[in-house]
Design a protein around this motif. Structure first.
Motif, PDB file in Angstrom:
ATOM      1  N   ILE A 161       0.870  -1.226  -0.040  1.00 44.88           N
ATOM      2  CA  ILE A 161      -0.113   0.074   0.050  1.00 44.88           C
ATOM      3  C   ILE A 161       0.937   1.223  -0.112  1.00 44.88           C
ATOM      4  O   ILE A 161       0.563   2.127  -0.739  1.00 44.88           O
ATOM      5  N   SER A 162       1.921   1.178   0.940  1.00 47.66           N
ATOM      6  CA  SER A 162       2.866   2.471   0.865  1.00 47.66           C
ATOM      7  C   SER A 162       3.377   2.541  -0.444  1.00 47.66           C
ATOM      8  O   SER A 162       3.676   3.735  -0.815  1.00 47.66           O
ATOM      9  N   GLU A 163       4.061   1.527  -0.894  1.00 52.67           N
ATOM     10  CA  GLU A 163       4.678   1.619  -2.226  1.00 52.67           C
ATOM     11  C   GLU A 163       3.769   2.445  -3.422  1.00 52.67           C
ATOM     12  O   GLU A 163       4.056   3.277  -4.062  1.00 52.67           O
ATOM     13  N   LEU A 164       2.322   2.062  -3.236  1.00 51.90           N
ATOM     14  CA  LEU A 164       1.540   2.514  -4.409  1.00 51.90           C
ATOM     15  C   LEU A 164       1.284   4.041  -3.944  1.00 51.90           C
ATOM     16  O   LEU A 164       0.959   4.776  -5.012  1.00 51.90           O
ATOM     17  N   VAL A 165       1.150   4.284  -2.782  1.00 49.22           N
ATOM     18  CA  VAL A 165       0.634   5.735  -2.156  1.00 49.22           C
ATOM     19  C   VAL A 165       2.061   6.372  -2.698  1.00 49.22           C
ATOM     20  O   VAL A 165       1.760   7.679  -3.396  1.00 49.22           O
ATOM     21  N   ASP A 166       2.972   6.116  -2.461  1.00 48.17           N
ATOM     22  CA  ASP A 166       4.317   6.968  -2.875  1.00 48.17           C
ATOM     23  C   ASP A 166       4.345   7.015  -4.348  1.00 48.17           C
ATOM     24  O   ASP A 166       4.750   8.225  -4.739  1.00 48.17           O
ATOM     25  N   GLN A 167       4.189   6.083  -5.091  1.00 49.37           N
ATOM     26  CA  GLN A 167       4.170   6.094  -6.436  1.00 49.37           C
ATOM     27  C   GLN A 167       2.862   7.302  -7.015  1.00 49.37           C
ATOM     28  O   GLN A 167       3.392   7.878  -7.967  1.00 49.37           O
ATOM     29  N   ILE A 168       1.744   7.096  -6.542  1.00 46.73           N
ATOM     30  CA  ILE A 168       0.658   7.846  -7.016  1.00 46.73           C
ATOM     31  C   ILE A 168       0.963   9.441  -6.505  1.00 46.73           C
ATOM     32  O   ILE A 168       0.833  10.328  -7.167  1.00 46.73           O
ATOM     33  N   ALA A 169       1.442   9.474  -5.238  1.00 54.11           N
ATOM     34  CA  ALA A 169       1.647  10.949  -4.639  1.00 54.11           C
ATOM     35  C   ALA A 169       2.643  11.605  -5.496  1.00 54.11           C
ATOM     36  O   ALA A 169       2.708  12.955  -5.222  1.00 54.11           O
ATOM     37  N   ALA A 170       3.718  11.053  -6.022  1.00 54.95           N
ATOM     38  CA  ALA A 170       4.775  11.563  -6.879  1.00 54.95           C
ATOM     39  C   ALA A 170       4.234  12.221  -8.344  1.00 54.95           C
ATOM     40  O   ALA A 170       4.963  13.137  -8.798  1.00 54.95           O
ATOM     41  N   GLN A 171       2.919  11.837  -8.570  1.00 52.80           N
ATOM     42  CA  GLN A 171       2.485  12.027  -9.812  1.00 52.80           C
ATOM     43  C   GLN A 171       1.301  13.483  -9.711  1.00 52.80           C
ATOM     44  O   GLN A 171       1.126  13.917  -8.682  1.00 52.80           O
ATOM     45  N   SER A 172       1.150  14.238 -10.825  1.00 50.50           N
ATOM     46  CA  SER A 172       0.312  15.406 -10.743  1.00 50.50           C
ATOM     47  C   SER A 172      -1.213  15.090 -10.276  1.00 50.50           C
ATOM     48  O   SER A 172      -1.937  14.365 -10.857  1.00 50.50           O
ATOM     49  N   PRO A 173      -1.402  15.825  -9.006  1.00 50.65           N
ATOM     50  CA  PRO A 173      -2.853  15.447  -8.564  1.00 50.65           C
ATOM     51  C   PRO A 173      -3.782  15.895  -9.666  1.00 50.65           C
ATOM     52  O   PRO A 173      -4.876  15.661  -9.434  1.00 50.65           O
ATOM     53  N   THR A 174      -3.565  17.064 -10.232  1.00 51.37           N
ATOM     54  CA  THR A 174      -4.399  17.584 -11.273  1.00 51.37           C
ATOM     55  C   THR A 174      -4.687  16.665 -12.291  1.00 51.37           C
ATOM     56  O   THR A 174      -6.047  16.561 -12.762  1.00 51.37           O
ATOM     57  N   ALA A 175      -3.717  16.218 -13.002  1.00 46.52           N
ATOM     58  CA  ALA A 175      -3.795  15.263 -13.959  1.00 46.52           C
ATOM     59  C   ALA A 175      -4.882  13.772 -13.611  1.00 46.52           C
ATOM     60  O   ALA A 175      -5.582  13.390 -14.339  1.00 46.52           O
ATOM     61  N   ILE A 176      -4.272  13.391 -12.494  1.00 44.70           N
ATOM     62  CA  ILE A 176      -5.096  12.172 -11.766  1.00 44.70           C
ATOM     63  C   ILE A 176      -6.582  12.697 -11.758  1.00 44.70           C
ATOM     64  O   ILE A 176      -7.349  11.942 -12.156  1.00 44.70           O
ATOM     65  N   ARG A 177      -7.077  13.950 -11.085  1.00 46.96           N
ATOM     66  CA  ARG A 177      -8.178  14.297 -10.729  1.00 46.96           C
ATOM     67  C   ARG A 177      -9.157  14.559 -12.194  1.00 46.96           C
ATOM     68  O   ARG A 177     -10.015  13.820 -12.229  1.00 46.96           O
ATOM     69  N   LEU A 178      -8.416  15.035 -13.005  1.00 46.70           N
ATOM     70  CA  LEU A 178      -9.314  15.306 -14.364  1.00 46.70           C
ATOM     71  C   LEU A 178      -9.180  13.842 -15.129  1.00 46.70           C
ATOM     72  O   LEU A 178     -10.220  13.548 -15.898  1.00 46.70           O
ATOM     73  N   GLY A 179      -8.179  12.989 -15.101  1.00 46.04           N
ATOM     74  CA  GLY A 179      -8.144  11.691 -15.650  1.00 46.04           C
ATOM     75  C   GLY A 179      -9.247  10.621 -15.029  1.00 46.04           C
ATOM     76  O   GLY A 179     -10.184  10.148 -15.740  1.00 46.04           O
ATOM     77  N   LYS A 180      -9.485  10.987 -13.783  1.00 42.87           N
ATOM     78  CA  LYS A 180     -10.484   9.922 -13.138  1.00 42.87           C
ATOM     79  C   LYS A 180     -11.907  10.388 -13.540  1.00 42.87           C
ATOM     80  O   LYS A 180     -12.590   9.738 -13.793  1.00 42.87           O
ATOM     81  N   TYR A 181     -11.981  11.893 -13.557  1.00 48.36           N
ATOM     82  CA  TYR A 181     -13.260  12.456 -14.036  1.00 48.36           C
ATOM     83  C   TYR A 181     -13.629  11.892 -15.332  1.00 48.36           C
ATOM     84  O   TYR A 181     -14.577  11.642 -15.621  1.00 48.36           O
ATOM     85  N   ALA A 182     -12.620  11.815 -16.308  1.00 50.90           N
ATOM     86  CA  ALA A 182     -12.615  11.354 -17.672  1.00 50.90           C
ATOM     87  C   ALA A 182     -13.151   9.895 -17.842  1.00 50.90           C
ATOM     88  O   ALA A 182     -14.202   9.532 -18.450  1.00 50.90           O
TER      89      ALA A 182
END
Length: 261
Positions: free
Chosen positions: A193-214
């Motif tokens: 879980i920590s590994e995945l959280v670190d990998q995700i947290a290193a990316q753009s939260p804006t891109a993830i937010r809009l990507g999830k919405y899409a």
């Protein structure tokens, strides 16, 4: 009451939402669903939160489905017929519509509503001793409210076998059928879980937010509709502060500093 059965804890960029009814194997009732929805909303509003992890207290159960105890207060099978929206369905909707990535931390059995929560999340990590199932048919019921989220993850024939036999999937089977992303032993669950959280947290939260919405919006569109929607959304993503920062950091060969805007 909801605060007593659901706990939310910030862990760096992770917010962990835990069902706390170990004496009932973390069974679902109205208080649990409403508590989880409130915790999801609070995590979405927290700028420091990048990933939301859903789990259950203890090591035996993630969520053992609807509370079947006779006369269980707020149980899912005593829904008011005048209320067309079931609280479990509202929870699944809230998880799927969440603008931040969600991970199911499957620490034990996930059956009925628990299986629905797993399927509503974006990612899932499962302990090797856990099981995922839909045993409702064994007590003369059918898992109506979890059909929609599960249909979006599992192939129809596999899903129907689960529904009409009540036989749960092992961790190995869950991984083979792409119901979960990873399987670990119980001791390694939080490390993954920590590994995945670190990998995700290193990316753009804006891109993830809009990507999830899409992805959520395009799920039920036809292919041509999906393409037109994607074409109109791409320029919006490219104009965000995070996208400009990403381009600049790439050219300068440095680590980007995301603003989330």
């Amino acid at each position: 009451m909801a605060e007593n059965v659901v706990q939310s804890q910030a862990r760096g960029h992770e917010t962990r939402i835990t069902i706390c009814r170990p004496e009932r194997r973390n069974a679902m009732n109205r208080d649990v669903a409403e508590g989880m929805i409130a915790a999801l909303q609070a995590a979405e509003a927290d700028a420091n939160c990048r990933v939301i992890v859903l789990t259950g207290a203890g090591e035996l159960a993630f969520c053992a489905g609807g509370d079947l105890k006779a006369g269980a207060e707020g149980g899912p099978f005593v829904q008011d017929p005048a209320d067309p929206e079931h609280f479990a369905g509202k929870l699944f909707d809230a998880i799927q519509a969440c603008r931040k990535p969600t991970i199911a931390r499957i620490n034990g059995v996930a059956v009925g509503a628990g299986a629905g929560i797993v399927c509503a999340c974006d990612l899932a990590v499962m302990a090797d001793h856990a099981r995922i199932g839909t045993p409702e048919v064994k007590v003369g019921l059918f898992p109506m409210t979890i059909v929609p989220p599960m249909m979006r993850v599992l192939p129809r024939r596999r899903l129907m076998e689960m529904f009409i036999t009540g036989v749960p999937l092992t961790a190995e089977e869950s991984l083979r059928y792409d119901l979960v992303n990873y399987v670990t032993d119980g001791a390694g669950l939080d490390d993954k879980i920590s590994e995945l959280v670190d990998q995700i947290a290193a990316q753009s939260p804006t891109a993830i937010r809009l990507g999830k919405y899409a992805c959520h919006a395009m799920q039920d569109m036809t292919y041509p509709q999906q393409m037109r929607f994607a074409e109109t959304l791409l320029p919006r993503v490219a104009q965000t502060e995070d996208a400009r920062e990403g381009f600049d950091a790439f050219i300068a060969k440095r680590k980007p500093e995301w603003t989330g805007r």
